[in-house]
Design a protein around this motif. Structure first.
Motif, PDB file in Angstrom:
ATOM      1  N   LEU A 189     -55.340  39.371  47.565  1.00  0.00           N
ATOM      2  CA  LEU A 189     -54.393  39.165  48.667  1.00  0.00           C
ATOM      3  C   LEU A 189     -53.028  39.769  48.352  1.00  0.00           C
ATOM      4  O   LEU A 189     -52.299  40.168  49.271  1.00  0.00           O
ATOM      5  CB  LEU A 189     -54.262  37.673  48.967  1.00  0.00           C
ATOM      6  N   ARG A 190     -52.688  39.892  47.083  1.00  0.00           N
ATOM      7  CA  ARG A 190     -51.418  40.504  46.696  1.00  0.00           C
ATOM      8  C   ARG A 190     -51.472  42.030  46.744  1.00  0.00           C
ATOM      9  O   ARG A 190     -50.449  42.688  47.005  1.00  0.00           O
ATOM     10  CB  ARG A 190     -51.034  40.051  45.282  1.00  0.00           C
ATOM     11  N   LEU A 191     -52.636  42.619  46.464  1.00  0.00           N
ATOM     12  CA  LEU A 191     -52.729  44.071  46.321  1.00  0.00           C
ATOM     13  C   LEU A 191     -53.293  44.787  47.544  1.00  0.00           C
ATOM     14  O   LEU A 191     -53.054  45.982  47.725  1.00  0.00           O
ATOM     15  CB  LEU A 191     -53.594  44.426  45.110  1.00  0.00           C
ATOM     16  N   ALA A 192     -54.053  44.099  48.363  1.00  0.00           N
ATOM     17  CA  ALA A 192     -54.809  44.772  49.430  1.00  0.00           C
ATOM     18  C   ALA A 192     -53.929  45.488  50.435  1.00  0.00           C
ATOM     19  O   ALA A 192     -54.346  46.496  51.026  1.00  0.00           O
ATOM     20  CB  ALA A 192     -55.709  43.765  50.139  1.00  0.00           C
ATOM     21  N   GLY A 193     -52.726  45.003  50.649  1.00  0.00           N
ATOM     22  CA  GLY A 193     -51.852  45.618  51.640  1.00  0.00           C
ATOM     23  C   GLY A 193     -51.376  47.011  51.275  1.00  0.00           C
ATOM     24  O   GLY A 193     -50.827  47.723  52.125  1.00  0.00           O
ATOM     25  N   ASP A 194     -51.617  47.432  50.009  1.00  0.00           N
ATOM     26  CA  ASP A 194     -51.142  48.738  49.554  1.00  0.00           C
ATOM     27  C   ASP A 194     -52.171  49.845  49.708  1.00  0.00           C
ATOM     28  O   ASP A 194     -51.872  51.001  49.436  1.00  0.00           O
ATOM     29  CB  ASP A 194     -50.716  48.649  48.086  1.00  0.00           C
ATOM     30  N   VAL A 195     -53.389  49.494  50.136  1.00  0.00           N
ATOM     31  CA  VAL A 195     -54.457  50.491  50.268  1.00  0.00           C
ATOM     32  C   VAL A 195     -55.205  50.256  51.579  1.00  0.00           C
ATOM     33  O   VAL A 195     -55.169  49.162  52.138  1.00  0.00           O
ATOM     34  CB  VAL A 195     -55.450  50.418  49.075  1.00  0.00           C
ATOM     35  N   PRO A 196     -55.918  51.279  52.085  1.00  0.00           N
ATOM     36  CA  PRO A 196     -56.602  51.148  53.372  1.00  0.00           C
ATOM     37  C   PRO A 196     -57.950  50.435  53.311  1.00  0.00           C
ATOM     38  O   PRO A 196     -58.502  50.076  54.355  1.00  0.00           O
ATOM     39  CB  PRO A 196     -56.783  52.599  53.821  1.00  0.00           C
ATOM     40  N   ASP A 197     -58.501  50.224  52.120  1.00  0.00           N
ATOM     41  CA  ASP A 197     -59.829  49.629  52.010  1.00  0.00           C
ATOM     42  C   ASP A 197     -59.940  48.917  50.670  1.00  0.00           C
ATOM     43  O   ASP A 197     -59.937  49.555  49.620  1.00  0.00           O
ATOM     44  CB  ASP A 197     -60.905  50.710  52.126  1.00  0.00           C
ATOM     45  N   TYR A 198     -60.028  47.584  50.708  1.00  0.00           N
ATOM     46  CA  TYR A 198     -60.065  46.778  49.479  1.00  0.00           C
ATOM     47  C   TYR A 198     -61.195  45.775  49.618  1.00  0.00           C
ATOM     48  O   TYR A 198     -61.174  44.907  50.495  1.00  0.00           O
ATOM     49  CB  TYR A 198     -58.734  46.058  49.306  1.00  0.00           C
ATOM     50  N   LEU A 240     -58.664  44.047  53.796  1.00  0.00           N
ATOM     51  CA  LEU A 240     -59.364  43.307  52.742  1.00  0.00           C
ATOM     52  C   LEU A 240     -60.640  42.655  53.266  1.00  0.00           C
ATOM     53  O   LEU A 240     -60.656  42.049  54.336  1.00  0.00           O
ATOM     54  CB  LEU A 240     -58.433  42.228  52.179  1.00  0.00           C
ATOM     55  N   THR A 241     -61.716  42.765  52.474  1.00  0.00           N
ATOM     56  CA  THR A 241     -62.946  42.016  52.725  1.00  0.00           C
ATOM     57  C   THR A 241     -63.383  41.337  51.440  1.00  0.00           C
ATOM     58  O   THR A 241     -63.226  41.890  50.347  1.00  0.00           O
ATOM     59  CB  THR A 241     -64.088  42.927  53.224  1.00  0.00           C
ATOM     60  N   PHE A 242     -63.929  40.127  51.571  1.00  0.00           N
ATOM     61  CA  PHE A 242     -64.470  39.385  50.441  1.00  0.00           C
ATOM     62  C   PHE A 242     -65.986  39.336  50.556  1.00  0.00           C
ATOM     63  O   PHE A 242     -66.535  39.161  51.646  1.00  0.00           O
ATOM     64  CB  PHE A 242     -63.924  37.952  50.417  1.00  0.00           C
ATOM     65  N   ARG A 243     -66.676  39.474  49.406  1.00  0.00           N
ATOM     66  CA  ARG A 243     -68.134  39.426  49.374  1.00  0.00           C
ATOM     67  C   ARG A 243     -68.613  38.671  48.143  1.00  0.00           C
ATOM     68  O   ARG A 243     -68.023  38.785  47.068  1.00  0.00           O
ATOM     69  CB  ARG A 243     -68.734  40.835  49.316  1.00  0.00           C
ATOM     70  N   THR A 244     -69.693  37.918  48.301  1.00  0.00           N
ATOM     71  CA  THR A 244     -70.367  37.322  47.153  1.00  0.00           C
ATOM     72  C   THR A 244     -71.324  38.366  46.599  1.00  0.00           C
ATOM     73  O   THR A 244     -72.343  38.679  47.222  1.00  0.00           O
ATOM     74  CB  THR A 244     -71.146  36.065  47.565  1.00  0.00           C
ATOM     75  N   ALA A 245     -70.995  38.926  45.447  1.00  0.00           N
ATOM     76  CA  ALA A 245     -71.806  40.012  44.887  1.00  0.00           C
ATOM     77  C   ALA A 245     -71.393  40.282  43.454  1.00  0.00           C
ATOM     78  O   ALA A 245     -70.309  39.884  43.012  1.00  0.00           O
ATOM     79  CB  ALA A 245     -71.646  41.286  45.721  1.00  0.00           C
ATOM     80  N   THR A 246     -72.261  40.963  42.735  1.00  0.00           N
ATOM     81  CA  THR A 246     -71.957  41.497  41.412  1.00  0.00           C
ATOM     82  C   THR A 246     -71.886  43.012  41.514  1.00  0.00           C
ATOM     83  O   THR A 246     -72.304  43.600  42.522  1.00  0.00           O
ATOM     84  CB  THR A 246     -73.033  41.111  40.391  1.00  0.00           C
ATOM     85  N   ALA A 247     -71.398  43.650  40.465  1.00  0.00           N
ATOM     86  CA  ALA A 247     -71.350  45.116  40.467  1.00  0.00           C
ATOM     87  C   ALA A 247     -72.740  45.700  40.634  1.00  0.00           C
ATOM     88  O   ALA A 247     -72.937  46.680  41.361  1.00  0.00           O
ATOM     89  CB  ALA A 247     -70.724  45.612  39.160  1.00  0.00           C
ATOM     90  N   GLU A 248     -73.720  45.069  39.992  1.00  0.00           N
ATOM     91  CA  GLU A 248     -75.082  45.583  40.028  1.00  0.00           C
ATOM     92  C   GLU A 248     -75.709  45.457  41.409  1.00  0.00           C
ATOM     93  O   GLU A 248     -76.626  46.206  41.756  1.00  0.00           O
ATOM     94  CB  GLU A 248     -75.935  44.835  38.997  1.00  0.00           C
ATOM     95  N   ALA A 249     -75.245  44.499  42.221  1.00  0.00           N
ATOM     96  CA  ALA A 249     -75.847  44.239  43.529  1.00  0.00           C
ATOM     97  C   ALA A 249     -75.285  45.125  44.637  1.00  0.00           C
ATOM     98  O   ALA A 249     -75.839  45.167  45.735  1.00  0.00           O
ATOM     99  CB  ALA A 249     -75.660  42.773  43.913  1.00  0.00           C
ATOM    100  N   LEU A 250     -74.195  45.821  44.365  1.00  0.00           N
ATOM    101  CA  LEU A 250     -73.598  46.672  45.394  1.00  0.00           C
ATOM    102  C   LEU A 250     -74.485  47.876  45.657  1.00  0.00           C
ATOM    103  O   LEU A 250     -75.089  48.435  44.743  1.00  0.00           O
ATOM    104  CB  LEU A 250     -72.201  47.116  44.965  1.00  0.00           C
ATOM    105  N   ALA A 251     -74.561  48.282  46.924  1.00  0.00           N
ATOM    106  CA  ALA A 251     -75.456  49.366  47.323  1.00  0.00           C
ATOM    107  C   ALA A 251     -75.131  50.645  46.557  1.00  0.00           C
ATOM    108  O   ALA A 251     -73.974  51.095  46.557  1.00  0.00           O
ATOM    109  CB  ALA A 251     -75.343  49.610  48.823  1.00  0.00           C
TER     110      ALA A 251
END
Length: 213
Positions: A57-66, A91-102
């Motif tokens: 929430l502190r960093l997301a406003g500085d980039v177009p996709d977080y 900003l979007t939040f997801r329940t996931a691990t690095a390995e589970a990302l497409a």
């Protein structure tokens, strides 16, 4: 305790975690400022192990996709509650691990992992996965407790606490080993910094670039 057990531990701990305060606020602000300076205005950013979303929430406003992820569904639920109270459109939040990302998803320009790497069970595999998720010359930015350099009593207590369900998995390694693992995964380490306000908290802030080789 398995990965699923780790997730259940963090689910149970989520409310208490959300109410906890940062022990070194000035050091945390330094980490935020340093990270913000490394992110470009067009970057796609992935944060792993985001907890209840404070840093996102502190960093997301500085980039177009977080995209901020965590293994714990309860942590993400609290993060989304915070998001609802103070929305960050990128900003979007997801329940996931690095390995589970497409694997075929668009690459990220930066992957962040704060207080994260010591909690993964397969450190070399996770680092390779992070490498795969990054665009060419993408940055991996981490700040990781090196438990192997902390009070020996902590190292002795961890197995006992895990056995009774009072702690998740935690890898025990020293900073030199962590640096070696990051390099072996295909990264060039650009900077190693200490952001602690006083002394050394054994949590090196590391900036690494995906190697072109």
């Amino acid at each position: 305790m398995s990965i699923a057990g780790d997730a259940r531990f963090w689910d149970r701990s989520s409310r208490k975690y959300a109410l906890s305060t940062v022990a070194d606020q000035a050091g945390y602000e330094r980490t935020l400022d340093r990270t913000r300076a490394l992110l470009g205005p067009g970057d796609r950013v992935l944060e792993l192990g985001c907890g209840t979303g404070t840093t996102a929430l502190r960093l997301a406003g500085d980039v177009p996709d977080y995209c901020a992820t965590d293994i714990s569904a309860e942590m993400i639920r609290i993060a989304n509650e915070r998001y609802a109270a103070d929305p960050a459109p990128t900003l979007t939040f997801r329940t996931a691990t690095a390995e589970a990302l497409a694997p075929d998803a668009p690459p990220f320009n930066a992957v962040l992992g704060f207080n994260y790497l010591h909690l993964v069970r397969d450190l070399p595999g996770t680092l390779r996965r992070i490498h795969d998720l990054l665009a060419a010359d993408g940055l991996f930015i981490s700040k990781t407790p090196c438990v192997g350099e902390m009070n020996p009593l902590i190292r002795l207590a961890l197995p006992v606490m895990r056995a009774i369900g009072q702690a998740p998995y935690a890898g025990v390694f020293r900073a030199v080993e962590l640096n070696r693992q990051i390099s072996a995964a295909g990264f060039d380490i650009l900077a190693i910094e200490n952001h602690a306000t006083r002394g050394n908290d054994n949590r090196p802030y590391i900036v690494a670039r995906k190697s072109r080789g």
